[in-house]
Design an enzyme around this catalytic site. Structure first.
Site, PDB file in Angstrom:
ATOM      1  N   LYS A 115      -4.957   6.102   1.287  1.00  0.00           N
ATOM      2  CA  LYS A 115      -6.120   5.973   0.613  1.00  0.00           C
ATOM      3  C   LYS A 115      -7.276   6.729   1.019  1.00  0.00           C
ATOM      4  O   LYS A 115      -7.938   7.520   0.244  1.00  0.00           O
ATOM      5  CB  LYS A 115      -6.387   4.408   0.134  1.00  0.00           C
ATOM      6  CG  LYS A 115      -5.372   3.687  -0.904  1.00  0.00           C
ATOM      7  CD  LYS A 115      -5.341   2.349  -0.654  1.00  0.00           C
ATOM      8  CE  LYS A 115      -4.251   1.626  -1.224  1.00  0.00           C
ATOM      9  NZ  LYS A 115      -4.014   0.304  -1.407  1.00  0.00           N
TER      10      LYS A 115
ATOM     11  N   GLN B 279      -6.905  -4.855   1.252  1.00  0.00           N
ATOM     12  CA  GLN B 279      -5.700  -4.430   1.391  1.00  0.00           C
ATOM     13  C   GLN B 279      -4.794  -5.631   1.474  1.00  0.00           C
ATOM     14  O   GLN B 279      -5.256  -6.739   2.475  1.00  0.00           O
ATOM     15  CB  GLN B 279      -5.296  -3.448   2.485  1.00  0.00           C
ATOM     16  CG  GLN B 279      -4.139  -2.954   2.699  1.00  0.00           C
ATOM     17  CD  GLN B 279      -3.549  -2.073   1.496  1.00  0.00           C
ATOM     18  OE1 GLN B 279      -4.305  -1.367   0.649  1.00  0.00           O
ATOM     19  NE2 GLN B 279      -2.147  -1.991   1.243  1.00  0.00           N
TER      20      GLN B 279
ATOM     21  N   ASP C  74      -9.323  -2.381  -7.724  1.00  0.00           N
ATOM     22  CA  ASP C  74      -7.745  -2.478  -7.720  1.00  0.00           C
ATOM     23  C   ASP C  74      -7.437  -3.463  -8.862  1.00  0.00           C
ATOM     24  O   ASP C  74      -6.339  -3.398  -9.339  1.00  0.00           O
ATOM     25  CB  ASP C  74      -7.446  -3.632  -6.609  1.00  0.00           C
ATOM     26  CG  ASP C  74      -6.945  -3.210  -5.285  1.00  0.00           C
ATOM     27  OD1 ASP C  74      -6.165  -1.836  -5.820  1.00  0.00           O
ATOM     28  OD2 ASP C  74      -7.066  -3.364  -4.332  1.00  0.00           O
TER      29      ASP C  74
HETATM   30  N1  GUN Z   1      -0.621  -4.158  -1.175  1.00  0.00           N
HETATM   31  C1  GUN Z   1       0.235  -3.578  -2.162  1.00  0.00           C
HETATM   32  N2  GUN Z   1      -0.163  -3.051  -3.204  1.00  0.00           N
HETATM   33  C2  GUN Z   1      -1.629  -2.885  -2.905  1.00  0.00           C
HETATM   34  C3  GUN Z   1      -2.612  -2.392  -3.829  1.00  0.00           C
HETATM   35  O1  GUN Z   1      -2.202  -1.946  -5.261  1.00  0.00           O
HETATM   36  N3  GUN Z   1      -3.798  -2.871  -3.522  1.00  0.00           N
HETATM   37  C4  GUN Z   1      -3.874  -3.666  -2.459  1.00  0.00           C
HETATM   38  N4  GUN Z   1      -5.423  -3.878  -2.179  1.00  0.00           N
HETATM   39  N5  GUN Z   1      -3.153  -4.116  -1.590  1.00  0.00           N
HETATM   40  C5  GUN Z   1      -1.719  -3.896  -2.108  1.00  0.00           C
END
Ligand code: GUN
Length: 292
Positions: free
Chosen positions: A52, A96, A119
């Site tokens: 990211k 995350q 998110d």
């Molecule tokens: N863990 C797995 N997928 C995601 C996501 O799309 N966002 C976040 N923050 N954590 C994740």
């Protein structure tokens, strides 16, 4: 068989986003700024967060990565979130997942300012999504919708089976595909671990979204000819022949299912790269909402 190429499509999207950023800069506006909080050192989470951050660099965003030790208290994490909520220079941020077991995930997600929740996990954004109001859509379902739309996969009136009812993928996917929107207007069934006779459902499906996290679960005998298959699974399987020591496996047995498919996503290179591109798209949107 047409491959739904998430790598290529996400590349196109990132180019579009980079052009928007360059445009903003030339008008004297600031670059979007995404922050991510990572608690602990889980290998997969570190890989995702680093990807990211790298994507931010590629599209011209500023990024901030906050690493916290695995034994950080819930209170400490809430304090970090509070600071990011207040920081004027940060347009959006993510925490995350998964979080260590001693931290209440729902409490954490609810602490994020919905205006910075790129998110789309805060209940305000989930509620707006369910009502088809403008909001931040969760990146993985948003990416799948974008992929279906860009490849012009017919969805209106089609039978869709979503396997998995997670808050991050299965549930939002089922909501979005049943709504009146591009890649929507479908008749959606949500299947899960208690579903009986799943095969009878998948054999009827025009589109299958596999998001249950069991490698190779969906096999060729479970699908009809001409099906579109979206594979959301990405499980790390030990593989000593690989430099990393593992290989990635989707929830779909690609070899047997692809033979019967009209469209299918590969793993890797399908849904994964789209997720990151859509997070960038949400961050750009957050920045535009905030600063114009
Ligand atoms: N863990 C797995 N997928 C995601 C996501 O799309 N966002 C976040 N923050 N954590 C994740």
């Amino acid at each position: 068989m047409i491959l739904l190429d998430g790598k290529k499509t996400s590349g196109d999207l990132k180019k579009e986003i980079a052009a928007s950023v360059a445009d903003r800069i030339s008008q004297g506006k600031k670059a979007p700024h995404l922050a991510a909080i990572l608690v602990g050192t889980d290998g997969a989470s570190m890989t995702y967060v680093n990807a990211k951050v790298k994507a931010c660099q590629r599209v011209g965003f500023d990024s901030t990565l906050i690493n916290m030790p695995a034994d950080s208290s819930e209170e400490k994490l809430l304090q970090e979130i509070d600071q990011l909520n207040r920081r004027k220079d940060i347009d959006g941020f993510i925490v995350q997942l998964p979080l260590p077991a001693h931290i209440d995930e729902q409490k954490i997600l609810m602490a994020v300012d919905p205006e910075k929740d790129v998110d789309g996990f805060h209940p305000v954004n989930v509620g707006k999504m369910a009502l088809n109001l403008p909001c931040f859509l969760p990146a993985t379902p948003f990416g799948i919708m974008e992929l279906l739309e860009r490849y012009q996969v017919p969805t209106s009136g089609k039978q869709v089976v979503v396997i998995g009812r997670s808050h991050i993928v299965g549930r939002p996917m089922s909501i979005l595909m049943s709504q009146q929107r591009p890649a929507g207007n479908a008749t959606v069934t949500v299947a899960h671990s208690r579903t009986q006779n799943l095969k009878a459902l998948t054999l009827q499906a025009d589109i299958i979204v596999a998001a249950l996290g069991i490698p190779g679960f969906l096999t060729g005998d479970m699908v009809k000819e001409g099906v579109t298959v979206v594979d959301v699974g990405i499980t790390r399987l030990e593989d000593p022949s690989k430099k990393s020591g593992y290989r990635l496996s989707g929830d779909v047995h690609f070899e047997s299912v692809s033979k019967k498919s009209s469209h299918i996503t590969p793993v890797p290179g399908g849904v994964g790269p789209m997720t990151i591109a859509m997070l960038m798209k949400n961050t750009l949107l957050a920045c535009k909402r905030k600063d114009g």
